[in-house]
Structure formats: C-alpha cells, structure tokens
Design an enzyme around this catalytic site. Structure first.
Site, short mmCIF file in Angstrom:
data_model
loop_
_atom_site.label_atom_id
_atom_site.label_comp_id
_atom_site.label_asym_id
_atom_site.label_seq_id
_atom_site.Cartn_x
_atom_site.Cartn_y
_atom_site.Cartn_z
N GLY A 228 0.92 -1.26 -0.07
CA GLY A 228 -0.09 -0.28 -0.01
C GLY A 228 0.71 1.32 0.16
O GLY A 228 1.97 0.99 -0.58
N SER A 229 0.32 2.35 0.40
CA SER A 229 1.07 3.64 0.40
C SER A 229 2.31 3.64 1.61
O SER A 229 2.27 3.01 2.57
CB SER A 229 0.18 4.59 0.77
OG SER A 229 -0.32 4.67 2.05
N GLU A 250 5.74 -3.46 0.97
CA GLU A 250 5.94 -2.94 -0.54
C GLU A 250 5.14 -1.74 -0.51
O GLU A 250 3.81 -1.78 -0.68
CB GLU A 250 4.99 -4.21 -1.43
CG GLU A 250 6.06 -5.41 -1.24
CD GLU A 250 7.15 -5.52 -2.15
OE1 GLU A 250 7.62 -4.37 -2.75
OE2 GLU A 250 8.15 -6.56 -2.01
N CYS A 284 1.85 -0.20 -8.82
CA CYS A 284 3.17 0.31 -7.95
C CYS A 284 4.42 0.49 -8.64
O CYS A 284 4.91 1.56 -8.59
CB CYS A 284 3.29 -0.63 -6.59
SG CYS A 284 3.54 -2.23 -7.26
P1 NAD Z 1 -3.35 2.69 1.50
O1 NAD Z 1 -1.92 2.82 2.12
O2 NAD Z 1 -3.97 3.72 1.53
O3 NAD Z 1 -4.37 1.19 2.05
C1 NAD Z 1 -3.73 -0.02 1.96
C2 NAD Z 1 -4.19 -0.93 3.02
O4 NAD Z 1 -3.99 -0.23 4.31
C3 NAD Z 1 -5.89 -0.68 2.72
O5 NAD Z 1 -6.29 -2.19 2.93
C4 NAD Z 1 -6.02 -0.04 4.07
O6 NAD Z 1 -7.28 -0.03 4.60
C5 NAD Z 1 -4.95 -0.43 4.96
N1 NAD Z 1 -4.93 0.46 6.10
C6 NAD Z 1 -5.31 2.12 6.14
N2 NAD Z 1 -4.64 2.56 7.18
C7 NAD Z 1 -3.99 1.36 8.10
C8 NAD Z 1 -3.51 1.49 9.29
N3 NAD Z 1 -3.17 2.57 10.24
N4 NAD Z 1 -2.67 0.09 9.66
C9 NAD Z 1 -2.68 -0.67 8.77
N5 NAD Z 1 -3.49 -0.71 7.63
C10 NAD Z 1 -4.11 0.37 7.21
O7 NAD Z 1 -2.89 2.22 0.11
P2 NAD Z 1 -3.75 2.35 -1.30
O8 NAD Z 1 -4.43 3.61 -1.79
O9 NAD Z 1 -4.94 1.38 -1.24
O10 NAD Z 1 -2.63 1.76 -2.66
C11 NAD Z 1 -2.00 2.67 -3.29
C12 NAD Z 1 -0.55 3.02 -2.76
O11 NAD Z 1 -0.28 1.68 -2.61
C13 NAD Z 1 0.16 3.55 -3.86
O12 NAD Z 1 0.98 4.44 -3.31
C14 NAD Z 1 0.97 2.57 -4.20
O13 NAD Z 1 2.28 2.71 -5.26
C15 NAD Z 1 1.21 1.66 -3.38
N6 NAD Z 1 1.44 -0.04 -4.04
C16 NAD Z 1 2.60 -0.56 -3.91
C17 NAD Z 1 2.67 -1.85 -4.33
C18 NAD Z 1 3.96 -2.62 -4.31
O14 NAD Z 1 4.15 -3.67 -4.55
N7 NAD Z 1 5.16 -1.87 -3.76
C19 NAD Z 1 1.75 -2.39 -4.95
C20 NAD Z 1 0.53 -1.84 -5.14
C21 NAD Z 1 0.26 -0.62 -4.43
#
Ligand code: NAD
Length: 476
Positions: A228-229, A250, A284
């Site tokens: 995620g982010s 990641e 990503c």
């Molecule tokens: P996000 O971080 O907003 O959410 C990801 C997950 O984290 C969701 O399931 C969310 O509910 C959960 N989450 C939110 N707050 C949390 C907390 N405090 N503790 C634990 N979990 C929590 O990311 P997104 O908007 O869903 O995804 C987009 C981002 O992910 C982009 O920046 C992208 O580059 C990145 N990404 C990276 C990869 C990689 O392999 N490096 C792959 C896909 C996406």
C-alpha cells in the site's frame, strides 16, 4: 460431478451471493458506471479477533503437514482459481474498474493461479552452513504462526496471492485485510481457495483502516505482509514495534525510465506505453516518469502518441477496452491536480489532459506530457494514473541523478539497443529492480522489493519463501 466442473459453472452472481453481507453491509459501486456491484460485509475489530483466533487454532495442524502436502493444496488452489477464472475476472472488473482484456482482469486472475503454482514449485531445503569436522551448522525456516496480509485496491487479487501463497506454503495461517475499495474481489478469491484448504487456515476480514491497524498491533500475529502507500507503511512500522513483528513492506513508488540515445523509438514505444499505462497507470511499479535524450526526444514522443491513440478506454466489461477508469474519486482528483499543475507550468500536453467531468465514472483520458520541468509535481509526486511526464535531457549523468533524487526506489528501467551499456547505467540507479527494455514485468521466480521509501523485504522466489518463515540455526 467433480469440484472443478462445479466451479466452472459458477457465475459471478453466485460468487457475489456467497460473500456479500447479509445485512449492515457497505455499498460497493462500479467506478466505471456508478452501478451497485454488491454489498461488502463491514467487519469490525471484534470480527478480527474471531478471525485471528480461528487462525491460531488451525495453524498447528496446518504447520504440522509436510511441505509436500501443503504444496499439493496450493496446486489444488490454483486449479480452483482457474476453474472459476471467468466469474472472478468479471467481478474484479466490475469492482476495480479494470477491463477484462489487455493486461487487466483476466490477466490478473491468470497471474493468481500461475503464482500459486510457482510458489508450490520452489525448493527450500535445510541448508548446511558449516560442516568442517568440528562444527555442523544448519539453517531451517519454521512457520511464523499467524500472518496478517493487508492489501491495496489496484491489483487486489494478485497482491493477495503474492502475500498468502508463500505464507501458506511455509506453514502459517493467514488473516487477510483487503482494501475497503475492493473487498468483494478478495472475499470471492478467498472463498474459491477455501474450497481446498482446511477450515480456519485462510481468513478474511473486510474492514477499514482501523481493522488493519488492529492487525498490526495484535499479539498473536507474528508478521505483517503489507502492500500500500508509504504513509500507511510508516504507521504499520510504528504500530508493530510493541510486538516486534516481522514486516514485508511493498510501498509506493515513482519509477523512472531512462531512454538512451541508441534506442529505437518505434521498437520500444509499445513496451514503454504498457510499462506506464498497465492497469491504467494504477500500478506500484509502473513507469511514472520517462527521461528521453534530446537527440531522439521528438521521435519517442511521436511514437508514444501513436500507440496511445490506438488504446481504447471504457467500461471494463466491454470486450474492446484495454484501459479503464481510476478506481476511486480520490485517485481521480490526484491525477487531475497533477496534470493541471503540469499545464499551469507551461508543459506541452501531447494527448488529451482534458477529462469530461460530467461523464459517468472516474475516467481520466490517456495523457502524455512533454517538455516538463524535472521538478514539476507531475514528475516528483506519484500520479498512480494514466498521465506520463516525458522529461527531456541532454546529459545522461544528470538524468541518472534526477532518477535517483526521490525518496522512493521500487522499480526503474533503461532502454537501449546495447544491453551492456544499459546494464552499466542500470547499476547506477537506486531501485529494487532495474528492467532493461521493459518495465514492471514481475516474475514469480525473481525476487521483488523496494528500497528507500518504497519499503523493505523481498517477495517471490526462494527469498520470498524465507521471508515467511522464522530462521532457525542448529549448530553443534
Ligand atoms: P493505502 O495505504 O491507503 O491502503 C492500503 C491498505 O492499508 C488498505 O487495506 C487500508 O485499509 C489499510 N490501512 C489503512 N490504514 C491503516 C493502518 N493505520 N494500519 C494498517 N492498515 C491500514 O494504499 P492504497 O491507496 O490502497 O494503495 C495505493 C498505494 O499502494 C500506492 O502508493 C501504490 O504505489 C502502493 N502500492 C505498492 C505496491 C508495491 O508492491 N510496492 C503495490 C500496489 C500498490
């Protein structure tokens, strides 16, 4: 009737009915049309407790199976996913927005079964570290116990498989927390896989960020696999400190691609395009900023425009489309803001850049932006959508310095007709992976992971299996 034929006849509606909320659910809307896809269960932290307990209770039996038996279950899981591939792809397309065709929904479901099979095929045996007559030392990887898998909305099924396949293979039970934007896809995938796994080994809790946060602090969870982010990744690092959890992170990226002056613009244009626009840019490790030398700048731009104009964008279930909408309004707004910043700075828009704000769905048209400053927001911030800045350079050292200047380092690429020269440039780029003449082509046999703000830990291959085990040395 065999299980495979049963599932082959399953429809997307039947899958949905099996996983939708009975009551108190949350409406999930198709980002291309605004139509209701289904109602996702709104699971809470109390539901997470139940899921973790189920995982704890089932893990011992699962971990006690032989590696061969667990691999056999992963192979059967791959068969089950394959048998339900079309309804899974249709549901994914409706919920995430991505088209069925192109490197999108059908491709993603196909990757799920491929990754399950590959993960079951790697050899990981006891390794002898020292055996010199006096000391005999070996290393083994034991199950961690319960693993938490927290995922994003862009590749919800494939990334879930990346997290759960090695975790299961290594004898762990898993609790999955999908993105609140794409829970139905992950619930359906887990439902299909659970037809071949023992009860309680693979669990899913369809909640919001607070459920992810609770998973990250839970005493019974030994490791978090997070994609995620970067912002959320940092929160997970802090939250997991109290229980000293293992982490694979990641996180976001802003991958640079550097074209060298000996590249053939027409020959590389289509691969450049898909490197940037795969999943409509919501990837990503997509190519997010392209550095092109002055000598072939106009030719590369023209070749990219020609490819871009041939790629239809539209509603996912319509077979001709290969590009779709942004998954959600927040992401649409980010892309819109960054393209507007580029336009305001005087950069040259080569294709589109003009969304129809009144049309249904979060469609942002394919946008190529030329003659843009290297420090423009569209270059230095992650757009995560269908807008590619193309930066002109005259000095290769400067282009490399600009590629390395950001606080992220997931993927990157070098484009050249001379592979040795490309490799020399690749070695100077700060990123977990540098591809040559392609971008973002992940492979289950090849470890993948970021550096700097893009996270740490490796997924895939034998390295990826080791990351889902606890190393134990026996020496004597
Ligand atoms: P996000 O971080 O907003 O959410 C990801 C997950 O984290 C969701 O399931 C969310 O509910 C959960 N989450 C939110 N707050 C949390 C907390 N405090 N503790 C634990 N979990 C929590 O990311 P997104 O908007 O869903 O995804 C987009 C981002 O992910 C982009 O920046 C992208 O580059 C990145 N990404 C990276 C990869 C990689 O392999 N490096 C792959 C896909 C996406």
């Amino acid at each position: 009737m065999t299980q495979a034929t049963l599932q082959t006849s399953t429809t997307a509606e039947e899958l949905l009915a099996a996983v939708e909320a009975a009551d108190n659910g949350r409406d999930i809307l198709n980002p291309a049309t605004g139509e209701l896809v289904g109602r996702a269960p709104a699971h809470t932290v109390a539901d997470l407790e139940t899921a973790v307990q189920r995982a704890v209770d089932s893990q011992q039996g699962w971990g006690a199976l032989s590696d061969e038996e667990r691999c056999d279950r992963l192979m059967k899981a791959a068969d089950a996913v394959e048998a339900a591939a079309e309804p899974l792809a249709q549901l994914l397309s409706r919920e995430q927005g991505k088209p069925l065709n192109g490197p999108n929904a059908r491709f993603e479901v196909g990757a799920c079964s491929a990754w399950l099979r590959a993960t079951a095929s790697f050899e990981l045996n006891e390794e002898t570290l020292v055996d010199d007559g006096e000391t005999h030392a070996v290393i083994n990887y034991r199950p961690i116990g319960v693993v938490g898998a927290i995922g994003p909305w862009n590749w919800p099924m494939m990334i879930t498989i990346w997290q759960i396949a090695p975790a299961l293979r290594m004898g762990n039970a898993v609790v999955v927390k999908p993105s609140e934007y794409t829970p139905l896809s992950v619930l359906a995938l887990v439902h299909v896989i659970n037809t071949v796994l023992p009860d309680g080994v693979l669990n899913v809790v369809s909640g919001e960020g607070d459920v992810g946060a609770a998973l990250s602090t839970h005493e019974a969870v030994g490791k978090i696999m997070f994609t995620g982010s970067t912002t959320t990744g940092k929160k997970i690092i802090e939250a997991s400190a109290g229980t000293v959890k293992r982490l694979t992170l990641e996180l976001g990226g802003n991958d640079a691609g550097i074209v060298l002056d000996d590249a053939d613009p027409k020959a590389i244009a289509e691969d450049l395009f898909w490197g940037a626009f795969i999943n409509t840019g919501q990837t990503c490790a997509a190519l997010k900023r392209l550095y092109v030398p002055d000598a072939i700048y106009d030719e590369v731009c023209a070749a990219l425009v020609e490819v871009a104009e041939q790629m239809p964008m539209g509603v996912g279930l319509e077979e001709q489309n290969v590009l779709g909408p942004l998954q959600n309004k927040a992401q649409f707004d980010i892309v819109d803001r960054l393209v507007n910043a580029a336009k305001a700075s005087g950069a040259r828009v080569l294709t589109s850049g003009e969304p129809d704000y009144d049309a249904p769905g979060y469609f942002y048209p394919t946008t190529l932006v030329a003659d843009i400053d290297p420090d423009n927001p569209l270059v230095v911030e992650e757009q995560f959508g269908p807008a590619l800045p193309i930066i002109r350079y005259t000095d290769l050292d400067e282009a490399i310095a600009q590629a390395n200047a950001l606080d992220v380092g997931l993927g990157s690429s070098v484009w050249s007709s001379d592979r040795d020269r490309a490799r020399e440039v690749a070695a100077r780029i700060q990123a977990g992976t540098v591809w040559i003449n392609k971008h973002g082509g992940v492979d289950p046999r090849i470890p993948f992971g970021g550096i700097k703000g893009s996270g740490y830990g490796l997924e895939f291959g034998v390295e990826g299996l080791k990351a889902l085990g606890v190393p134990q040395v026996i020496s004597g």
